[in-house]
Design an enzyme around this catalytic site. Structure first.
Site, PDB file in Angstrom:
ATOM      1  CG  ASP A 164       4.839  -4.340  -3.934  1.00  0.00           C
ATOM      2  OD1 ASP A 164       4.857  -3.646  -4.966  1.00  0.00           O
ATOM      3  OD2 ASP A 164       5.402  -3.987  -2.882  1.00  0.00           O
ATOM      4  CG  ASP A 368       5.166   0.436  -8.258  1.00  0.00           C
ATOM      5  OD1 ASP A 368       5.495  -0.738  -8.004  1.00  0.00           O
ATOM      6  OD2 ASP A 368       4.760   1.227  -7.399  1.00  0.00           O
TER       7      ASP A 368
END
Length: 488
Positions: A164, A368
């Site tokens: 992440d 992201d």
């Protein structure tokens, strides 16, 4: 009569020139590219050989700033989409769950940024009292979408870990469990690892947590909270992590004994954010603060996605754009988006001012890995969507689907021509393949424009738009690069 005719001619000529000035796409043909429509596919079956993870230990000598070494490591790992953990579900069901996770993920990012901006001072690295932080990370419903397999401890226990870029803290589930969710591998037992060590409360590592506490033995405790109410809580410790045949340690990580909420089946999280506790920051000297990933469109290829750490992560021929910094939040990767082209023409209403981050940290654009669908702020989205609809007016429209309001019925089609889309970052014009913005949403031939609008002033570039590119994070050079066909 001659005068009236001349006036009419001048009038209509003026109108034509006005229309051309407002709609440049009218003055030249739309630039098109080919899309080969493929319906939703089932995820590939997982296949990992744990024998590949027998490792040679390489110990770091400092928790934050390892000593300089003439030898830097280069590690390459396979990545898989989290859908592979639920491969028995129908493709439509998996896609629906992905969109649900995506909505929670983007919503939590906006919430985290809003809370950071609302604070009067930047988020400090110092210790805070109590457990009150709201950090986006981990395996909650709004978490990262890709995972890998790595070893934890000595001897190494091989575990699935989600990656992440919107998170800093590394953590795994640990026994004994007060409450643990179901995972694919046995729960990690720190008492069986020779390299596991607790962190004292007064150490710089403990003070670097946003939310820390002390046990009765004066050892550091951590807690990470999520936008959906999920939490992970336990001992903040150091441990060795193994990547194929190479191990790195000590790495500060959370050993979670109480993990509650809407989690999925991986064992923990490898935080790849920009904060001081993220894995790239902790291993800065060893991997030269460089990593990259290439996410494969699983509907078009059986080849796995990949993650690389070290100098080899930066591909030749990549187009680079500078990294920007949010003064209130250090986790996310901000870049400068200047505009968007559709059909070979810049969309006139999409100006750089729509994507500017102000001095307080509002707005801006982040890259992201855990968000799937790119969210453009509403004015930019409407302009881009309208331009795309105009260029795709020959395609048969279909009803809206979930968050998508521009869909097409491509059933029975083996090849269609669609308008091109280019994202113009500072220093890098990224031309998207058609599969990165017109995606299948069912098994019957419905395809939708994979962008969405948001009332937040912040734009998120999601992983669907990143597919097929090697996205290189050169933190030493403070830049992000995009290399087309980077998965080869």
């Amino acid at each position: 009569m001659g005068g009236k005719s001349k006036n009419k001619l001048l009038f209509f000529s003026s109108i034509a020139l006005l229309l051309i000035s407002f709609y440049p796409a009218f003055s030249s043909p739309f630039e098109l590219q080919t899309l080969l429509p493929r319906p939703l596919q089932s995820p590939p079956t997982l296949s990992w050989h744990d024998s590949e993870f027998e490792s040679n230990s390489i110990e770091e000598t400092s928790q934050f700033d390892p000593v300089s070494s003439n030898t830097t490591l280069e590690v390459q790992l396979e990545l898989h989409h989290v859908d592979a953990l639920s491969s028995e579900d129908a493709p439509e069901r998996l896609f629906d769950l992905r969109l649900q996770r995506d909505a929670l993920r983007s919503g939590t990012i906006y919430s985290v940024v809003s809370e950071a901006v609302a604070r009067n001072s930047p988020r400090a690295a110092g210790r805070r009292s109590g457990f009150s932080s709201s950090i986006i990370s981990g395996l909650a419903q709004g978490s990262g979408e890709y995972f890998t397999r790595l070893g934890v401890g000595t001897p190494a226990r091989n575990l699935y870990m989600v990656l992440d870029t919107g998170s800093d803290v590394v953590w795994v589930q640990c026994s004994p469990c007060k409450k643990c969710y179901s995972q694919s591998d046995p729960i990690f037992d720190p008492t069986k690892s020779r390299s596991f060590a607790g962190i004292p409360c007064g150490s710089p590592l403990c003070r670097s947590l946003d939310s820390s506490g002390c046990s009765r033995r004066r050892m550091c405790l951590y807690q990470v909270s999520y936008g959906d109410g999920s939490i992970t809580f336990g001992d903040f410790s150091t441990e060795t992590l193994s990547f194929r045949r190479t191990s790195v340690g000590p790495v500060a990580l959370g050993c979670g004994h109480d993990n509650e909420g809407l989690f999925v089946g991986a064992a923990g999280l490898l935080g790849l954010g920009r904060g001081r506790l993220s894995f790239p920051s902790q291993t800065a000297r060893r991997f030269n603060r460089k990593f990259s990933y290439c996410l494969v469109d699983r509907s078009a290829s059986s080849k796995p996605s990949s993650l690389i750490f070290g100098d080899a992560a930066i591909p030749r021929g990549a187009l680079f754009t500078p990294l920007l910094t949010n003064p209130k939040l250090d986790t996310f990767y901000y870049v400068e988006l200047l505009g968007i082209s559709v059909g070979g023409t810049r969309v006139p209403k999409i100006t750089p001012s729509l994507f500017t981050m102000d001095q307080e940290g509002n707005g801006g654009v982040i890259i992201d890995s855990g968000t799937s669908v790119t969210r453009l702020n509403q004015p930019a989205y409407i302009a881009m969507r309208d331009a795309f609809r105009l260029g795709a007016r020959n395609l048969k429209r279909a009803p809206d689907f979930s968050l998508f309001d521009t869909c097409f019925d491509l059933s029975g089609q083996t090849s269609v021509r669609v308008p091109t889309v280019v994202l113009h970052f500072r220093g890098a014009d990224v031309s998207l393949p058609a599969t990165n913005y017109l995606i299948p949403v069912d098994s019957s031939g419905t395809f939708c424009l994979a962008f969405a609008g948001t009332m937040s002033g912040m734009t998120i570039i999601g992983n669907i738009q990143q597919q097929g590119f090697r996205v290189a994070y050169d933190l030493a050079g403070s830049r992000i690069g995009f290399a087309p066909r980077g998965c080869a």
